[in-house]
Scaffold this active site. Structure first.
Site, mmCIF file in Angstrom:
data_model
loop_
_atom_site.group_PDB
_atom_site.id
_atom_site.type_symbol
_atom_site.label_atom_id
_atom_site.label_comp_id
_atom_site.label_asym_id
_atom_site.label_seq_id
_atom_site.Cartn_x
_atom_site.Cartn_y
_atom_site.Cartn_z
ATOM 1 N N HIS A 248 2.294 -9.818 -1.273
ATOM 2 C CA HIS A 248 0.847 -9.862 -1.030
ATOM 3 C C HIS A 248 0.036 -9.898 -2.334
ATOM 4 C CE1 HIS A 248 1.649 -8.467 3.114
ATOM 5 N NE2 HIS A 248 2.489 -7.597 2.568
HETATM 6 C C1 BDR Z 1 -0.816 -4.112 0.566
HETATM 7 O O1 BDR Z 1 -0.365 -2.781 0.857
HETATM 8 C C2 BDR Z 1 0.544 -2.346 -0.118
HETATM 9 O O2 BDR Z 1 1.654 -1.741 0.471
HETATM 10 C C3 BDR Z 1 0.912 -3.553 -0.941
HETATM 11 O O3 BDR Z 1 1.139 -3.192 -2.289
HETATM 12 C C4 BDR Z 1 -0.277 -4.464 -0.803
HETATM 13 O O4 BDR Z 1 -1.255 -4.203 -1.790
HETATM 14 C C5 BDR Z 1 -0.370 -5.012 1.686
HETATM 15 O O5 BDR Z 1 -0.902 -4.575 2.894
#
Ligand code: BDR
Ligand code: CA
Length: 316
Positions: A241
């Site tokens: 992400h």
């Molecule tokens: C986001 O949540 C975190 O666990 C990840 O690093 C990312 O920023 C995705 O939903």
């Protein structure tokens, strides 16, 4: 060259995002600030320092910020996704950075970096938005120094941590509402809808794993995360992400955006932390939206994967 600050809670995909910024000549990474989120603040801060050391960046100043949300307690960390230490149990195997913390808190360092910069700065918040909400609330004068915020957060068609909410927004909905809805600083929101479509597969990871020391370490560090996404995706691969969001900061336009008002549910019910994007034609809206932001909902997915793969492979 774009001057970039990353606000982060490493976290495995955060580590990929930091490495991407370090490997990209289009940006000058001028600071990293840390926030609670995937794991507690002490762990996210250690992880940020160590990932920068891995990338050979002793020079980038690091400051620790918020250890909790603005208003409500944080329901839980994401250790089931990122491991107890945030890096699949391997944080202690990474090189230690000789340069420690900057000696100021995150908000103070953000203010200093912004005030000292002759050029507007891009900030990529890739964790809960607590530090950024505090910055804008306490130092409104720095707004004009921020070119835009490229935020990884939200899910227009649903969440990951709950059915309604994405982890970063859910971790501090009041902060997210302040930044996404109530502020005037330009925002590009990179939600789950697109980051999930940019998932990389096992072959991509295998190529990165043999590309050099940084790529090998990133892939080795992805163990807990890879297991989680094997379940979530139903095949080998991961969703990076935060690196997708930082790709947009590095190469503006690599993601395609749509302008829309976005609101954040700050109620205490089951949709707490939900991001509500209004995709209707503005002429049929019967209310005056506070503002519209750019939401990245599409991209050439192969181009994004190839960009991430080649850049991360080039970090040595
Ligand atoms: C986001 O949540 C975190 O666990 C990840 O690093 C990312 O920023 C995705 O939903
Ligand atoms: Ca993150």
């Amino acid at each position: 060259m774009t001057r970039l600050i990353i606000d982060t809670d490493p976290g495995i995909d955060d580590a990929y995002a930091i490495a991407l910024a370090c490997a990209s000549p289009e940006v000058e990474l001028i600071g990293v600030t840390t926030v609670f989120g995937n794991v507690g603040l002490a762990d996210t801060t250690r992880n940020a320092l160590r990932v920068l050391a891995l990338c050979g960046r002793e020079d980038v100043p690091v400051a620790a910020g918020a250890d909790r949300p603005l208003v409500q307690p944080h329901p839980h960390l994401a250790v089931h996704v990122h491991g107890e230490d945030g890096l699949s149990g391997l944080a202690d195997t990474l090189p230690e950075r000789a340069t420690g913390l900057a000696g100021v808190d995150a908000v103070s360092m953000l203010v200093r970096l912004l005030e000292e910069s002759s050029e507007p700065v891009v900030i990529a918040p890739i964790g809960p938005l607590t530090n950024i909400a505090l910055l804008l609330a306490a130092h409104p004068g720095v707004r004009s120094k921020i070119e835009r915020l490229v935020v990884m957060g939200g899910g227009i068609d649903g969440g990951n941590v709950t059915a309604a909410a994405e982890f970063n927004v859910w971790s501090d909905p009041e902060a997210a509402r302040r930044v996404l809805v109530e502020e005037s600083v330009p925002v590009t929101l990179v939600p789950l809808d697109l980051t999930t479509r940019c998932a990389v597969d096992g072959a991509w990871l295998d190529r990165l794993g043999t590309s050099g020391a940084v790529g090998e370490t990133l892939v080795r560090m992805s163990g807990t995360y890879r297991e989680h996404y094997q379940q979530a995706l139903g095949r080998d691969g991961i969703v990076i992400h935060d690196a997708v969001a930082v790709a947009e900061a590095v190469r503006p336009g690599i993601l395609r955006t749509t302008r829309m008002p976005v609101d954040v549910d700050c109620g205490l019910g089951p949709s707490r932390g939900m991001t509500i994007g209004d995709r209707r034609d503005h002429r049929v809206r019967i209310y005056e939206a506070p503002r519209e932001i750019d939401v990245a909902l599409d991209a050439d997915l192969d181009e994004v994967r190839a960009f991430l793969g080649s850049r991360l492979a080039g970090v040595h």
